[in-house]
Design a protein around this motif. Structure first.
Motif, PDB file in Angstrom:
ATOM      1  N   PRO A 250       0.846  -1.610  -0.164  1.00  0.00           N
ATOM      2  CA  PRO A 250      -0.063  -0.251   0.027  1.00  0.00           C
ATOM      3  C   PRO A 250       0.520   1.347  -0.110  1.00  0.00           C
ATOM      4  O   PRO A 250       0.435   2.499  -0.678  1.00  0.00           O
ATOM      5  CB  PRO A 250      -0.776  -0.292   1.076  1.00  0.00           C
ATOM      6  CG  PRO A 250      -0.464  -0.888   1.966  1.00  0.00           C
ATOM      7  CD  PRO A 250       0.418  -1.905   1.438  1.00  0.00           C
ATOM      8  N   SER A 277      -7.899  -0.968  -3.213  1.00  0.00           N
ATOM      9  CA  SER A 277      -8.756  -0.155  -1.894  1.00  0.00           C
ATOM     10  C   SER A 277      -9.857  -0.530  -2.031  1.00  0.00           C
ATOM     11  O   SER A 277     -10.662  -0.361  -3.069  1.00  0.00           O
ATOM     12  CB  SER A 277      -8.336   1.710  -2.551  1.00  0.00           C
ATOM     13  OG  SER A 277      -8.346   1.435  -3.277  1.00  0.00           O
ATOM     14  N   HIS A 300      -5.771  -1.154   5.013  1.00  0.00           N
ATOM     15  CA  HIS A 300      -4.758  -0.032   3.916  1.00  0.00           C
ATOM     16  C   HIS A 300      -4.327   1.305   5.040  1.00  0.00           C
ATOM     17  O   HIS A 300      -4.439   1.451   6.014  1.00  0.00           O
ATOM     18  CB  HIS A 300      -5.687   0.657   2.557  1.00  0.00           C
ATOM     19  CG  HIS A 300      -5.288   1.035   1.806  1.00  0.00           C
ATOM     20  ND1 HIS A 300      -4.254   1.881   1.249  1.00  0.00           N
ATOM     21  CD2 HIS A 300      -5.301   0.163   0.638  1.00  0.00           C
ATOM     22  CE1 HIS A 300      -3.615   1.693   0.577  1.00  0.00           C
ATOM     23  NE2 HIS A 300      -4.297   1.302  -0.622  1.00  0.00           N
ATOM     24  N   LEU A 307      -7.423  -2.827   2.232  1.00  0.00           N
ATOM     25  CA  LEU A 307      -6.603  -3.441   1.318  1.00  0.00           C
ATOM     26  C   LEU A 307      -6.879  -4.604   1.057  1.00  0.00           C
ATOM     27  O   LEU A 307      -6.837  -5.455   1.890  1.00  0.00           O
ATOM     28  CB  LEU A 307      -5.313  -3.037   1.556  1.00  0.00           C
ATOM     29  CG  LEU A 307      -4.431  -3.439   0.490  1.00  0.00           C
ATOM     30  CD1 LEU A 307      -4.058  -2.789  -0.671  1.00  0.00           C
ATOM     31  CD2 LEU A 307      -2.953  -4.497   1.492  1.00  0.00           C
TER      32      LEU A 307
END
Length: 473
Positions: A250, A277, A300, A307
């Protein structure tokens, strides 16, 4: 006296190599250094290193990057340092805060026997684990490594702590012990409904409730660099803000500009990783469905965002095919790239396989009419098809993505870009060559703001400087 320039430093401690990048406040990269990540590989398949070796690596990269920056632009002042990196590997601390065990590589298979034993003792645990943590119940998650350490003589009682590798480095540089959500998501110790430690899971694994430190989001200041670690010649570096940037995937998505809702980031390195996402938080049923589709779900680094993550060893397969074709030199690679673009239909019987989640073996079947260009085209199309299968599986659960962004070394080849564009809808390619350390450096800038700018607003502004470019044939 010459005035110093304010700079920000991102660290990315990776599986194969680790990197440090120095950036100015107006997003100019002025120094990049890298070094092999020092794993010890044993004949029986074990792979590990020590916490002290990783700390030495991190401090060397900081000093080398700062020195290179000063040779380029003159005196610099390091305002912020952010550390991203691999997730499941971590450092076990005893109650006195001292490292108590080696760092097991995230792909090390120690812990599989503990996973099997807990499954046999609690047949419903695998399904519950997937629903609560968003991870498959296997030996990759930190929980399995911790159970192995406990069963092999390590005391893990009250007062023990577990820090991921980036969290450990930040702590040793002078920061607090903190739990960054995207990294903690890979431990198997977090209830993704709440973001808090999963107490029932810790209890089932025989681990103490206080094993993880307090939470602190990516980009939030965790402390200041210890004076004795400040790079020589860097004015004010001892006051550098420290932050845990988070899980490398991420963070790389941030560095490449893939920061919007329902955006997909494809990291094309040794592993061909897809990170997407999703706004908000999934429930138990949705997380179980994500895991059942061959993906994982966690936090995330973006606020209020889930995520989802999956991947194959596509880059490993491509490298092995290049080598087998004798095209691993820059000139040979470029010639093969050009020639494969002219390949339309593959010759009958030509097959390349072997990416998969592990990619340990590569199989190539071909006849007399298979040219090197055709074999390379088959390899790029196969790895792209593996990604397409992953996307088809997850889209049945969460729907299609809005936009895709790809980055990484393999995307410099036109043949790879063409194959990816045929497999991933609405795909663009980022000009950022080092998205992991770029994202970390951006989060170092945010840490210096000390929370005066919300991370979501900061990311929107920063992404304007990392907007990806469209694919052009």
């Amino acid at each position: 006296m010459t005035a110093s320039s304010d700079v920000f430093l991102g660290l990315d401690l990776g599986t194969t190599t680790s990197k440090a990048l120095v950036r100015t406040g107006d997003h100019r990269d002025i120094a990049l250094v890298e070094a092999p990540t020092p794993w010890r590989r044993h004949p029986d398949g074990r792979t590990e290193t020590s916490p002290e070796i990783l700390l030495d690596l991190a401090t060397r990269l900081i000093h080398q990057a700062t020195s290179l920056a000063e040779s380029a632009v003159g005196p610099v002042r390091v305002r912020g340092i952010a550390v991203a990196g691999l997730a499941e590997s971590g450092v076990l601390l005893d109650p006195a805060g001292r490292p108590a065990a080696p760092v097991l590589a995230w792909f090390d298979r120690r812990g599989h026997q503990q996973v099997d034993r807990l499954t046999a003792a609690n047949p419903g645990f695998a399904e519950l684990f997937a629903a609560k943590t968003g991870l498959p119940w296997d030996c990759q998650a930190s929980i399995a490594k911790l159970m192995w350490l406990r069963d092999n003589g390590q005391s893990i009682g009250p007062g023990a702590r577990w820090l991921s590798v980036p969290e450990w480095i930040v702590h040793q540089l002078g920061g607090d012990q903190v739990r960054e959500p995207s990294l903690a998501s890979r431990t198997g110790l977090i209830d993704q409904n709440t973001g808090d430690p999963w107490l029932d899971g810790l209890s089932a694994a025989g681990l103490p409730a206080g094993l993880l430190p307090p939470e602190l989001a990516a980009g939030q200041c965790a402390g200041r660099l210890r004076p004795e670690l400040a790079p020589i010649g860097s004015a004010g570096a001892a006051q550098a803000a420290l932050t845990v940037a988070g899980h490398d995937h991420p963070v790389a998505a941030l560095g490449s500009g893939a920061v919007g809702p329902d955006e997909l980031f494809n990291s094309s390195g040794t592993a061909d990783v897809v990170a997407r996402s999703l706004p908000g938080r999934l429930d138990d049923r949705q997380r179980a469905a994500v895991v059942g589709s061959g993906w994982s779900a966690g936090s995330h680094i973006l606020p209020d965002t889930t995520l989802i993550l999956a991947g194959v060893r596509g880059g490993l397969l491509l490298r092995r095919v290049l080598t087998s074709l004798g095209a691993d030199s820059p000139e040979g690679r470029a010639a093969l790239d050009r020639a494969s673009l002219a390949v339309d239909s593959l010759p009958p019987g030509l097959e390349v396989s072997g990416a998969g989640p592990t990619g340990n073996d590569v199989a190539i079947r071909f006849g007399d009419d298979a040219t090197p260009a055709a074999i390379w085209a088959a390899a790029t199309r196969y790895t792209a098809a593996e990604i397409r299968t992953l996307l088809a599986n997850i889209e049945r659960v969460v729907g299609p993505h809005r936009r895709g962004v790809a980055s990484g070394g393999w995307t410099r080849m036109e043949s790879v870009r063409a194959a990816k564009a045929s497999a991933i809808d609405n795909l663009r390619f980022s000009p950022i060559t080092q998205p992991g350390v770029t994202g970390a450096a951006l989060l170092a800038m945010h840490a210096v703001s000390d929370g005066s700018t919300a991370l979501a607003d900061f990311i929107v502004q920063a992404s304007r400087d990392t907007d990806p470019i469209a694919l052009h044939h």
